[in-house]
Design a protein around this motif. Structure first.
Motif, PDB file in Angstrom:
ATOM      1  N   GLN A   1     -34.010 -45.307 -38.633  1.00  0.00           N
ATOM      2  CA  GLN A   1     -34.516 -44.360 -39.617  1.00  0.00           C
ATOM      3  C   GLN A   1     -34.667 -42.996 -38.962  1.00  0.00           C
ATOM      4  OE1 GLN A   1     -38.100 -45.669 -41.503  1.00  0.00           O
ATOM      5  NE2 GLN A   1     -38.320 -43.827 -42.748  1.00  0.00           N
ATOM      6  N   LEU A   2     -34.166 -41.958 -39.647  1.00  0.00           N
ATOM      7  CA  LEU A   2     -34.114 -40.629 -39.047  1.00  0.00           C
ATOM      8  C   LEU A   2     -35.506 -40.037 -38.860  1.00  0.00           C
ATOM      9  CD1 LEU A   2     -31.954 -38.625 -38.100  1.00  0.00           C
ATOM     10  CD2 LEU A   2     -32.016 -37.596 -40.373  1.00  0.00           C
ATOM     11  N   PHE A   3     -36.361 -40.216 -39.839  1.00  0.00           N
ATOM     12  CA  PHE A   3     -37.719 -39.665 -39.795  1.00  0.00           C
ATOM     13  C   PHE A   3     -38.737 -40.796 -39.950  1.00  0.00           C
ATOM     14  CE2 PHE A   3     -35.017 -36.346 -41.622  1.00  0.00           C
ATOM     15  CZ  PHE A   3     -35.298 -35.274 -40.797  1.00  0.00           C
ATOM     16  N   SER A   4     -39.842 -40.659 -39.246  1.00  0.00           N
ATOM     17  CA  SER A   4     -40.945 -41.603 -39.400  1.00  0.00           C
ATOM     18  C   SER A   4     -42.245 -40.852 -39.158  1.00  0.00           C
ATOM     19  CB  SER A   4     -40.809 -42.773 -38.422  1.00  0.00           C
ATOM     20  OG  SER A   4     -41.816 -43.733 -38.661  1.00  0.00           O
ATOM     21  N   LEU A   5     -43.233 -41.116 -40.007  1.00  0.00           N
ATOM     22  CA  LEU A   5     -44.479 -40.362 -39.961  1.00  0.00           C
ATOM     23  C   LEU A   5     -45.638 -41.304 -40.266  1.00  0.00           C
ATOM     24  CD1 LEU A   5     -44.897 -37.276 -39.505  1.00  0.00           C
ATOM     25  CD2 LEU A   5     -45.109 -37.052 -41.985  1.00  0.00           C
ATOM     26  N   GLU A   6     -46.540 -41.434 -39.338  1.00  0.00           N
ATOM     27  CA  GLU A   6     -47.718 -42.280 -39.535  1.00  0.00           C
ATOM     28  C   GLU A   6     -48.921 -41.432 -39.936  1.00  0.00           C
ATOM     29  OE1 GLU A   6     -46.712 -46.047 -36.615  1.00  0.00           O
ATOM     30  OE2 GLU A   6     -48.168 -44.550 -35.944  1.00  0.00           O
ATOM     31  N   ASP A   7     -49.977 -42.117 -40.351  1.00  0.00           N
ATOM     32  CA  ASP A   7     -51.187 -41.447 -40.826  1.00  0.00           C
ATOM     33  C   ASP A   7     -51.872 -40.708 -39.676  1.00  0.00           C
ATOM     34  OD1 ASP A   7     -53.410 -40.616 -42.176  1.00  0.00           O
ATOM     35  OD2 ASP A   7     -54.327 -42.601 -42.329  1.00  0.00           O
ATOM     36  N   ARG A   8     -51.948 -39.388 -39.796  1.00  0.00           N
ATOM     37  CA  ARG A   8     -52.573 -38.589 -38.740  1.00  0.00           C
ATOM     38  C   ARG A   8     -54.092 -38.553 -38.878  1.00  0.00           C
ATOM     39  NH1 ARG A   8     -55.064 -34.053 -39.152  1.00  0.00           N
ATOM     40  NH2 ARG A   8     -55.394 -32.701 -37.330  1.00  0.00           N
ATOM     41  N   GLU A   9     -54.583 -38.446 -40.116  1.00  0.00           N
ATOM     42  CA  GLU A   9     -56.009 -38.247 -40.336  1.00  0.00           C
ATOM     43  C   GLU A   9     -56.845 -39.350 -39.695  1.00  0.00           C
ATOM     44  OE1 GLU A   9     -59.452 -36.340 -41.974  1.00  0.00           O
ATOM     45  OE2 GLU A   9     -57.390 -35.669 -41.602  1.00  0.00           O
ATOM     46  N   ALA A  10     -56.495 -40.599 -40.010  1.00  0.00           N
ATOM     47  CA  ALA A  10     -57.262 -41.716 -39.451  1.00  0.00           C
ATOM     48  C   ALA A  10     -57.145 -41.754 -37.938  1.00  0.00           C
ATOM     49  CB  ALA A  10     -56.771 -43.035 -40.051  1.00  0.00           C
TER      50      ALA A  10
ATOM     51  N   ASN B   1     -27.924 -34.841 -37.960  1.00  0.00           N
ATOM     52  CA  ASN B   1     -27.497 -35.439 -36.698  1.00  0.00           C
ATOM     53  C   ASN B   1     -28.309 -36.715 -36.487  1.00  0.00           C
ATOM     54  OD1 ASN B   1     -26.792 -36.143 -34.126  1.00  0.00           O
ATOM     55  ND2 ASN B   1     -27.376 -34.214 -33.174  1.00  0.00           N
ATOM     56  N   HIS B   2     -27.682 -37.849 -36.688  1.00  0.00           N
ATOM     57  CA  HIS B   2     -28.405 -39.122 -36.611  1.00  0.00           C
ATOM     58  C   HIS B   2     -28.570 -39.631 -35.195  1.00  0.00           C
ATOM     59  CE1 HIS B   2     -28.901 -40.446 -40.890  1.00  0.00           C
ATOM     60  NE2 HIS B   2     -28.094 -39.411 -41.051  1.00  0.00           N
ATOM     61  N   THR B   3     -28.097 -38.883 -34.212  1.00  0.00           N
ATOM     62  CA  THR B   3     -28.387 -39.237 -32.820  1.00  0.00           C
ATOM     63  C   THR B   3     -29.678 -38.579 -32.355  1.00  0.00           C
ATOM     64  OG1 THR B   3     -27.140 -37.399 -31.840  1.00  0.00           O
ATOM     65  CG2 THR B   3     -25.912 -39.407 -32.379  1.00  0.00           C
ATOM     66  N   VAL B   4     -30.377 -37.939 -33.269  1.00  0.00           N
ATOM     67  CA  VAL B   4     -31.666 -37.301 -32.980  1.00  0.00           C
ATOM     68  C   VAL B   4     -32.708 -37.875 -33.934  1.00  0.00           C
ATOM     69  CG1 VAL B   4     -32.957 -35.139 -32.951  1.00  0.00           C
ATOM     70  CG2 VAL B   4     -30.593 -35.167 -32.163  1.00  0.00           C
ATOM     71  N   LEU B   5     -33.804 -38.387 -33.383  1.00  0.00           N
ATOM     72  CA  LEU B   5     -34.877 -38.970 -34.185  1.00  0.00           C
ATOM     73  C   LEU B   5     -36.073 -38.030 -34.214  1.00  0.00           C
ATOM     74  CD1 LEU B   5     -34.927 -42.714 -33.033  1.00  0.00           C
ATOM     75  CD2 LEU B   5     -33.621 -41.658 -34.896  1.00  0.00           C
TER      76      LEU B   5
ATOM     77  N   THR C   1     -39.364 -34.776 -31.220  1.00  0.00           N
ATOM     78  CA  THR C   1     -37.956 -35.044 -31.503  1.00  0.00           C
ATOM     79  C   THR C   1     -37.316 -35.674 -30.275  1.00  0.00           C
ATOM     80  OG1 THR C   1     -37.899 -33.130 -32.974  1.00  0.00           O
ATOM     81  CG2 THR C   1     -35.784 -33.994 -32.238  1.00  0.00           C
ATOM     82  N   PHE C   2     -36.445 -36.659 -30.511  1.00  0.00           N
ATOM     83  CA  PHE C   2     -35.854 -37.427 -29.421  1.00  0.00           C
ATOM     84  C   PHE C   2     -34.349 -37.553 -29.623  1.00  0.00           C
ATOM     85  CE2 PHE C   2     -40.219 -38.580 -29.867  1.00  0.00           C
ATOM     86  CZ  PHE C   2     -40.690 -38.782 -28.575  1.00  0.00           C
ATOM     87  N   THR C   3     -33.622 -37.530 -28.528  1.00  0.00           N
ATOM     88  CA  THR C   3     -32.188 -37.779 -28.567  1.00  0.00           C
ATOM     89  C   THR C   3     -31.918 -39.230 -28.181  1.00  0.00           C
ATOM     90  OG1 THR C   3     -31.910 -37.051 -26.269  1.00  0.00           O
ATOM     91  CG2 THR C   3     -31.607 -35.397 -28.006  1.00  0.00           C
ATOM     92  N   LEU C   4     -30.862 -39.785 -28.747  1.00  0.00           N
ATOM     93  CA  LEU C   4     -30.497 -41.174 -28.489  1.00  0.00           C
ATOM     94  C   LEU C   4     -29.197 -41.247 -27.693  1.00  0.00           C
ATOM     95  CD1 LEU C   4     -31.187 -42.735 -32.015  1.00  0.00           C
ATOM     96  CD2 LEU C   4     -32.670 -42.805 -29.992  1.00  0.00           C
ATOM     97  N   ARG C   5     -29.084 -42.293 -26.897  1.00  0.00           N
ATOM     98  CA  ARG C   5     -27.830 -42.596 -26.210  1.00  0.00           C
ATOM     99  C   ARG C   5     -27.746 -44.115 -26.064  1.00  0.00           C
ATOM    100  NH1 ARG C   5     -31.274 -40.914 -22.051  1.00  0.00           N
ATOM    101  NH2 ARG C   5     -31.276 -42.243 -20.180  1.00  0.00           N
ATOM    102  N   PRO C   6     -26.556 -44.656 -25.843  1.00  0.00           N
ATOM    103  CA  PRO C   6     -26.407 -46.119 -25.775  1.00  0.00           C
ATOM    104  C   PRO C   6     -27.157 -46.714 -24.586  1.00  0.00           C
ATOM    105  CG  PRO C   6     -24.274 -45.034 -26.068  1.00  0.00           C
ATOM    106  CD  PRO C   6     -25.252 -43.963 -25.730  1.00  0.00           C
ATOM    107  N   ARG C   7     -27.715 -47.905 -24.811  1.00  0.00           N
ATOM    108  CA  ARG C   7     -28.363 -48.662 -23.740  1.00  0.00           C
ATOM    109  C   ARG C   7     -27.578 -49.943 -23.453  1.00  0.00           C
ATOM    110  NH1 ARG C   7     -34.112 -49.289 -22.297  1.00  0.00           N
ATOM    111  NH2 ARG C   7     -34.607 -47.919 -24.058  1.00  0.00           N
ATOM    112  N   THR C   8     -26.994 -50.534 -24.508  1.00  0.00           N
ATOM    113  CA  THR C   8     -26.233 -51.777 -24.371  1.00  0.00           C
ATOM    114  C   THR C   8     -24.900 -51.616 -25.093  1.00  0.00           C
ATOM    115  OG1 THR C   8     -27.119 -52.748 -26.402  1.00  0.00           O
ATOM    116  CG2 THR C   8     -28.391 -53.106 -24.385  1.00  0.00           C
TER     117      THR C   8
END
Length: 607
Positions: free
Chosen positions: A16-25, A65-69, A37-44
């Motif tokens: 999933q490109l974007f993910s957001l958890e509850d900040r207030e709590a 760009n789906h190689t960036v989360l 923001t994070f870049t992805l590369r192959p591990r396996t």
């Protein structure tokens, strides 16, 4: 091709490109909430196969760009077992990285940090500093001046000469100016009342475009729908709709030149040495309100709320504190173009720089003993417009600059065009708006000549045809940008140079008809009385609306679901809040500062 991934099954195999958890709590319970923001590369090997799909899909510039989360996590609760494995001052950030990397591992991928937007460990902002309190003092002084000016207005004798420094700060006086129709004024000026409608309507379109931009900058849930919408040909209206901003350049240059021509008709000898005074008038008109909004964005605005995406406003706060001086000099579109303090403020700087050129050209042409306002002036101005377009074409081709429509890529928009050569060297640069400004001067000379010779443009069959169809032609011109997406480089460069001036040239046809009383539905529409106050507040709305866009997005506690109704609701909400906020800014700062400074510096302002 439209995309590499052709099935939903393949698409949803990707992380999933974007993910957001509850900040207030999280922050209320003294947890660590991080956004980054994070870049992805192959591990396996399995991850390499998936990564190749992601990479090929991302090559379509209408997709993210789906190689960036992009992640916003409460790392304390999401990865609690990592707490005992890290021990350093940067523990929350390190845990955030390891937490996201663990998520990527499930896909056979490895995550590396690209940018850490924030890591909060407690709710609330730091206490106000010297800059915050200094701006609060400025606001207090403005309030005192308005109270004093309004009290003076209500208590002074109508027979005494008004104080030209204090009366401009009367809210009642400024309200009357805002709502006045001036129907009994100079008929040459009252014929231009459609300008206010054009300004207000154009600004509404600008806010619609910015509604799409800020949704692109948010954490989106339905990215598949968003990307498919980007690929639709109708999306060209949004991608290429930024050309409407040039309407302000055209109108600004027209009003400048036309008013100077009227001054010449009244017996004022125009000379090029009047340029500094004209520029000072312009600075007095723009800079006080502009710098007030820079100060507000650098101080108290970001303290008005909090949220998972509030880093957008914190980033603007930091940028405004860093580059305020460039805004004060009206050079922010050149010297600090990649620092995002009020994204829309590039226009005010570019318009100021174009103003210098158009004012100089007008003063020189109108001040000539022969040909000032005649055919010779119109020919010369047309040549200048053509020369400016040719220069932009050569520059675009040399620098391989694309029209801004082709830079409307999701990840470029998300970064607010930082690093975009097209934004820096063409869109926000003064020479990119110069053709529209020169065309505005040409339009003023043409309109003045038509009036002087009492020529009725509607007698021309060609004009009647162009006037009847100018609005559909505007839409077709904007839509035509879709045709150059895969054009060769010289054609793309030519379109980058001619796109905006072509738009305002079509619009100028409508303006000439409006100003000369050629009846039509659109003339009556833009001359509606209700547009007058809205158009007069356009500077305040232009400056404040971007903050409301960011605020509405930053307050979201969950992922945004992009839809026609969501964007439409956001657009209307921002319009309402922008005008509500712009009203006191216009009445209590913009107008009184302009008139009192003019009285102080020029001593010719009527109160």
């Amino acid at each position: 091709m439209l995309c590499y991934v052709c099935t939903d099954e393949q698409y949803y195999r990707m992380p999933q490109l974007f993910s957001l958890e509850d900040r207030e709590a999280c922050v209320r319970l003294r947890g660590d909430y991080c956004l980054g923001t994070f870049t992805l590369r192959p591990r396996t090997e399995r991850g390499r196969e998936l990564f190749d799909i992601m990479l090929k899909y991302s090559q379509d510039d209408r997709n993210f760009n789906h190689t960036v989360l992009h992640r916003g996590y409460c790392v304390t609760t999401r990865c609690p077992d990592l707490a005992s494995r890290t021990s350093s001052a940067s523990r929350p950030a390190r845990r955030f990285l390891r937490c996201v990397d663990r998520e990527a591992e499930a896909y056979g991928l490895r995550a590396s940090p690209l940018r850490l937007d924030s890591c909060e460990t407690a709710a609330g902002d730091p206490p106000p500093d010297v800059v915050d309190w200094s701006f609060a003092v400025v606001v207090a002084v403005i309030v005192v001046l308005n109270v004093a000016g309004t009290v003076y207005d209500f208590t002074r004798s109508p027979d005494e000469k008004p104080n030209q420094y204090l009366l401009p700060w009367s809210v009642r006086v400024n309200w009357r100016r805002l709502t006045a129709t001036y129907d009994d004024g100079d008929p040459r000026l009252t014929a231009l009342k459609s300008v206010q409608g054009v300004k207000a309507f154009t600004l509404a379109l600008v806010m619609l475009g910015h509604s799409m931009i800020v949704h692109n900058m948010s954490y989106i849930e339905n990215t598949r729908f968003f990307e498919q919408g980007n690929a639709h040909w109708l999306a060209t209206f949004l991608h290429n709709g930024s050309v409407v901003v040039q309407g302000f350049v055209l109108v600004s240059a027209f009003l400048l030149a036309y008013n100077l021509l009227l001054l010449r008709d009244a017996g004022v000898q125009l000379r090029l040495r009047m340029l500094p005074a004209a520029l000072l008038h312009r600075l007095i008109r723009i800079v006080p309100l502009h710098m007030f909004m820079v100060g507000l964005s650098a101080t108290w605005w970001s303290r008005g709320g909090a949220g998972a995406q509030w880093a957008l406003l914190h980033a603007q706060r930091a940028a405004c504190r860093s580059v305020w001086w460039a805004h004060a000099l009206s050079l922010n579109n050149i010297l600090t173009v990649d620092d995002r303090c009020l994204l829309q403020a590039w226009f005010l700087a570019a318009d100021m720089q174009v103003f210098v050129v158009t004012a100089a050209v007008t003063l020189w042409l109108a001040g000539r003993q022969r040909g000032g306002g005649g055919r010779g002036a119109l020919r010369l101005l047309a040549a200048l417009v053509a020369g400016a377009v040719a220069g932009n074409w050569l520059l675009a081709y040399w620098l391989q600059v694309k029209p801004i429509m082709l830079e409307m890529k999701p990840d470029v928009i998300r970064e607010q065009y930082v690093g975009s050569a097209s934004f820096k060297w063409m869109y926000a640069a003064p020479w990119g708006s110069l053709p529209a400004g020169l065309l505005g001067v040409w339009l003023a000379f043409l309109h003045h000549r038509l009036q002087r010779l009492r020529i009725r443009p509607e007698r021309s069959k060609i004009f009647r045809l162009a006037y009847t169809w100018f609005l559909p032609a505007l839409f077709l011109w904007v839509l035509g940008g879709h045709l150059v997406r895969h054009a060769p480089a010289p054609v793309v460069a030519l379109y980058a140079a001619a796109d905006r001036v072509g738009y305002v040239a079509i619009g100028a046809t409508g303006l000439i008809g409006f100003f000369n009383g050629v009846d039509s539905f659109w003339k009556r529409f833009f001359e509606w009385r209700g547009w007058l106050p809205l158009g007069r507040m356009s500077l305040a709305v232009m400056l404040v609306h971007w903050n409301w866009h960011l605020t509405h997005i930053a307050l979201k506690t969950t992922l945004s679901t992009v839809s026609v109704f969501e964007v439409g609701g956001h657009w209307h909400s921002v319009q309402i809040m922008s005008y509500v906020t712009a009203l006191p800014l216009h009445l209590c700062l913009e107008v009184p500062a302009q008139r009192s400074l003019q009285a102080l510096l020029f001593k010719t302002v009527k109160t």
